[in-house]
Design a protein around this motif. Structure first.
Motif, PDB file in Angstrom:
ATOM      1  N   GLY A 135      26.082  16.897 103.942  1.00 54.07           N
ATOM      2  CA  GLY A 135      27.553  16.891 104.446  1.00 54.07           C
ATOM      3  C   GLY A 135      28.555  17.589 104.614  1.00 54.07           C
ATOM      4  O   GLY A 135      29.506  17.884 104.568  1.00 54.07           O
ATOM      5  N   LEU A 136      27.608  19.246 104.744  1.00 61.11           N
ATOM      6  CA  LEU A 136      28.043  20.556 105.088  1.00 61.11           C
ATOM      7  C   LEU A 136      29.004  20.644 105.925  1.00 61.11           C
ATOM      8  O   LEU A 136      28.215  20.191 107.292  1.00 61.11           O
ATOM      9  CB  LEU A 136      27.900  21.495 104.555  1.00 61.11           C
ATOM     10  CG  LEU A 136      27.196  21.475 102.599  1.00 61.11           C
ATOM     11  CD1 LEU A 136      26.309  22.506 102.222  1.00 61.11           C
ATOM     12  CD2 LEU A 136      28.411  21.907 102.062  1.00 61.11           C
ATOM     13  N   ASP A 137      29.997  21.094 106.523  1.00 63.20           N
ATOM     14  CA  ASP A 137      30.199  21.188 107.787  1.00 63.20           C
ATOM     15  C   ASP A 137      29.937  22.717 108.088  1.00 63.20           C
ATOM     16  O   ASP A 137      29.952  23.893 107.345  1.00 63.20           O
ATOM     17  CB  ASP A 137      31.777  21.174 108.506  1.00 63.20           C
ATOM     18  CG  ASP A 137      32.416  20.219 108.180  1.00 63.20           C
ATOM     19  OD1 ASP A 137      31.462  18.841 108.720  1.00 63.20           O
ATOM     20  OD2 ASP A 137      32.981  19.651 107.275  1.00 63.20           O
ATOM     21  N   PHE A 183      19.055  21.805  98.128  1.00 63.03           N
ATOM     22  CA  PHE A 183      20.514  22.385  99.626  1.00 63.03           C
ATOM     23  C   PHE A 183      21.522  21.129  98.694  1.00 63.03           C
ATOM     24  O   PHE A 183      22.899  21.414  98.875  1.00 63.03           O
ATOM     25  CB  PHE A 183      20.105  21.957 100.413  1.00 63.03           C
ATOM     26  CG  PHE A 183      19.045  22.407 101.286  1.00 63.03           C
ATOM     27  CD1 PHE A 183      19.628  23.675 102.737  1.00 63.03           C
ATOM     28  CD2 PHE A 183      17.838  22.207 101.514  1.00 63.03           C
ATOM     29  CE1 PHE A 183      18.840  24.005 103.154  1.00 63.03           C
ATOM     30  CE2 PHE A 183      17.089  23.476 102.117  1.00 63.03           C
ATOM     31  CZ  PHE A 183      17.234  24.341 103.063  1.00 63.03           C
ATOM     32  N   GLN A 184      21.300  19.987  98.305  1.00 63.33           N
ATOM     33  CA  GLN A 184      21.775  19.620  97.645  1.00 63.33           C
ATOM     34  C   GLN A 184      22.934  20.260  95.824  1.00 63.33           C
ATOM     35  O   GLN A 184      24.131  19.857  96.010  1.00 63.33           O
ATOM     36  CB  GLN A 184      21.364  18.103  97.025  1.00 63.33           C
ATOM     37  CG  GLN A 184      22.430  17.500  95.713  1.00 63.33           C
ATOM     38  CD  GLN A 184      23.485  16.532  97.478  1.00 63.33           C
ATOM     39  OE1 GLN A 184      22.990  16.235  98.390  1.00 63.33           O
ATOM     40  NE2 GLN A 184      24.653  16.621  96.996  1.00 63.33           N
ATOM     41  N   ILE A 196      31.111  15.414 103.501  1.00 62.94           N
ATOM     42  CA  ILE A 196      31.566  16.447 102.551  1.00 62.94           C
ATOM     43  C   ILE A 196      33.131  16.444 102.359  1.00 62.94           C
ATOM     44  O   ILE A 196      33.548  17.039 101.095  1.00 62.94           O
ATOM     45  CB  ILE A 196      31.290  16.262 100.962  1.00 62.94           C
ATOM     46  CG1 ILE A 196      30.679  17.640 100.860  1.00 62.94           C
ATOM     47  CG2 ILE A 196      29.904  15.495 100.834  1.00 62.94           C
ATOM     48  CD1 ILE A 196      29.368  18.311 100.298  1.00 62.94           C
ATOM     49  N   GLY A 197      33.397  17.023 103.540  1.00 59.97           N
ATOM     50  CA  GLY A 197      35.096  17.688 103.255  1.00 59.97           C
ATOM     51  C   GLY A 197      34.398  18.813 102.813  1.00 59.97           C
ATOM     52  O   GLY A 197      36.297  19.930 102.869  1.00 59.97           O
ATOM     53  N   LYS A 198      33.599  19.448 102.959  1.00 62.30           N
ATOM     54  CA  LYS A 198      33.324  21.012 102.602  1.00 62.30           C
ATOM     55  C   LYS A 198      32.312  21.864 104.092  1.00 62.30           C
ATOM     56  O   LYS A 198      31.368  21.336 104.567  1.00 62.30           O
ATOM     57  CB  LYS A 198      32.287  21.004 101.377  1.00 62.30           C
ATOM     58  CG  LYS A 198      33.123  20.075 100.320  1.00 62.30           C
ATOM     59  CD  LYS A 198      33.745  21.661  98.953  1.00 62.30           C
ATOM     60  CE  LYS A 198      34.106  20.363  97.720  1.00 62.30           C
ATOM     61  NZ  LYS A 198      33.383  20.586  96.350  1.00 62.30           N
ATOM     62  N   LYS A 199      33.105  23.076 103.962  1.00 67.28           N
ATOM     63  CA  LYS A 199      32.790  24.328 105.098  1.00 67.28           C
ATOM     64  C   LYS A 199      32.307  25.460 104.766  1.00 67.28           C
ATOM     65  O   LYS A 199      32.417  25.512 104.180  1.00 67.28           O
ATOM     66  CB  LYS A 199      33.603  24.061 106.481  1.00 67.28           C
ATOM     67  CG  LYS A 199      33.597  24.536 107.070  1.00 67.28           C
ATOM     68  CD  LYS A 199      34.866  25.285 108.810  1.00 67.28           C
ATOM     69  CE  LYS A 199      33.631  25.854 109.274  1.00 67.28           C
ATOM     70  NZ  LYS A 199      35.021  26.364 110.545  1.00 67.28           N
ATOM     71  N   ILE A 212      17.211  24.671 108.631  1.00 67.03           N
ATOM     72  CA  ILE A 212      17.465  25.555 107.074  1.00 67.03           C
ATOM     73  C   ILE A 212      19.308  24.606 107.659  1.00 67.03           C
ATOM     74  O   ILE A 212      19.657  24.081 106.889  1.00 67.03           O
ATOM     75  CB  ILE A 212      17.557  26.922 107.189  1.00 67.03           C
ATOM     76  CG1 ILE A 212      16.368  27.386 106.886  1.00 67.03           C
ATOM     77  CG2 ILE A 212      18.820  27.323 106.424  1.00 67.03           C
ATOM     78  CD1 ILE A 212      16.067  28.633 106.088  1.00 67.03           C
ATOM     79  N   LEU A 213      19.620  24.534 108.638  1.00 66.93           N
ATOM     80  CA  LEU A 213      20.982  24.542 109.808  1.00 66.93           C
ATOM     81  C   LEU A 213      20.871  22.583 109.351  1.00 66.93           C
ATOM     82  O   LEU A 213      21.541  22.119 109.056  1.00 66.93           O
ATOM     83  CB  LEU A 213      21.197  24.783 110.684  1.00 66.93           C
ATOM     84  CG  LEU A 213      21.462  26.140 110.846  1.00 66.93           C
ATOM     85  CD1 LEU A 213      21.747  26.410 112.626  1.00 66.93           C
ATOM     86  CD2 LEU A 213      22.231  26.544 110.039  1.00 66.93           C
TER      87      LEU A 213
END
Length: 376
Positions: free
Chosen positions: A212-214, A369-370, A189-192, A204-205
């Motif tokens: 979608g998170l980096d 998480f979402q 999703i383009g978010k880190k 968890i990771l």
């Protein structure tokens, strides 16, 4: 398999003899009980159990064997496990090795043929105790002297032992049962975010990546100034504080760095130990529960929608009710009415005490998480 004797001494004077099926030698640790019906490998490889012996209330352990994919970390940090009955022959197509082989590989003790019901009731009534187990020493007086010389769990900074020494990227998503592997290409999703490793679990990771998170994992001794600089530059969008072992009040440096992040209003999501450290950083010290919460069947009420979620728990410490001065309670444990989730006032920070990434389950809290991804 011939099982050797093992002798156990607890600080309350209890002295027991049982059978050993794992690492041979002598180890000390705090004894706690876990009520999960499955997932013994995930429990034993959870870094949050560093320095502890885990009593399993499920009487039959070892049935599904062990495999590399179910590890929550790279090794076993727990001192050992105590079970009523050991199953030496696993029945599971995913099994690569037996439970005794698994424990010996990672140098953790296995103790069986012991009354786990008695031990569980003892811990329930009088709290967790420091204990020593040995396949070498059988003399009560000697074991007592060895235990008295050993550090207590609240005196050890286990985070230094379990945290990653250097940063790395995590890219895998959740387990795909059809492919029999972890999802290697989850959506982006383009978010880190930065995930602070205080003893972080692999699942968890995986869940953070799956939404979608980096994810860049950083050591426990991270610099808040560096994090704030990266956030202001737009290099990262938020920070995650992980689970981990031991007494959170020991972690003064970590709490001080988190205080800087709070002041800078960096978006933060935290689980378990991270949840506790947020409370401490806000000026509200944690306290130790009578016997803690460890298991995969704990009911938690979501105060936003009044839905009861069955959760996985693993903690001996809790945040105080006075935290309500700076935060809103979002989740409550229905076993003891302790705080299970918080949203901080006028701040992009929220946390939960339970484990929404639960593996092997339950999965009723995975939505959190979402929710974190949506807030960034």
């Amino acid at each position: 398999m011939m099982l050797k004797p093992v002798w156990i001494y607890l600080e309350n004077g209890v002295f027991l003899e049982a059978k050993s099926f794992g690492f041979e030698g002598s180890k000390t640790g705090e004894i706690v009980f876990n009520t999960s019906m499955s997932g013994y490998q995930e429990i034993m490889s959870d870094p949050s159990y560093a320095g502890q012996f885990v009593v399993f209330t499920m009487p039959e352990i070892g049935i599904v064997g062990c495999n590399e994919n179910d590890m929550e970390s790279s090794t076993i940090y727990a001192s050992g496990m105590l079970v009523r009955s050991l199953n030496e022959t696993p029945s599971n197509f995913r099994s690569h090795e037996t439970l005794p082989e698994f424990l010996k590989e990672y140098k953790s003790m296995g103790i069986c043929d012991i009354d786990t019901r008695y031990l569980t009731k003892m811990i329930r009534d009088s709290g967790p105790k420091m204990m020593i187990a040995s396949t070498e020493v059988s003399d009560l007086a000697t074991l007592k002297a060895m235990l008295e010389k050993s550090p207590r769990i609240e005196d050890v900074n286990y985070i230094e032992k379990v945290s990653t020494p250097k940063s790395y990227l995590h890219v895998n998503g959740v387990w795909n049962p059809e492919a029999q592997t972890y999802n290697a290409t989850p959506k982006r999703i383009g978010k880190k975010i930065l995930a602070v490793d205080l003893g972080i679990k692999r699942n968890i990771l995986n869940e953070l990546c799956e939404v979608g998170l980096d994810v860049e994992v950083v050591p426990h001794d991270f610099s808040a100034d560096d994090v704030i600089a990266r956030y202001k530059k737009g290099d990262i969008h938020g920070l995650f504080l992980s689970n981990g072992p031991g007494d959170p009040l020991i972690l003064k440096n970590e709490a001080a760095e988190i205080s800087k992040l709070i002041e800078a209003k960096v978006p933060i999501f935290a689980i378990c130990l991270g949840h506790q450290l947020l409370s401490i950083a806000h000026g509200y010290p944690t306290y130790k529960l009578k016997f803690g919460q460890h298991g995969g069947n704990h009911p938690v009420k979501n105060m936003k929608n009044n839905v009861v979620e069955i959760t996985t728990q693993n903690h001996n410490y809790n945040v105080p009710d006075t935290i309500c001065k700076v935060a809103r309670i979002t989740h409550v444990n229905l076993f003891d009415n302790t705080i299970e989730g918080l949203e901080y006032h006028d701040s992009p920070i929220f946390s939960v005490q339970h484990h929404p990434e639960a593996s092997s389950g339950p999965h009723e809290s995975k939505y959190i998480f979402q929710e974190f991804a949506n807030r960034l």
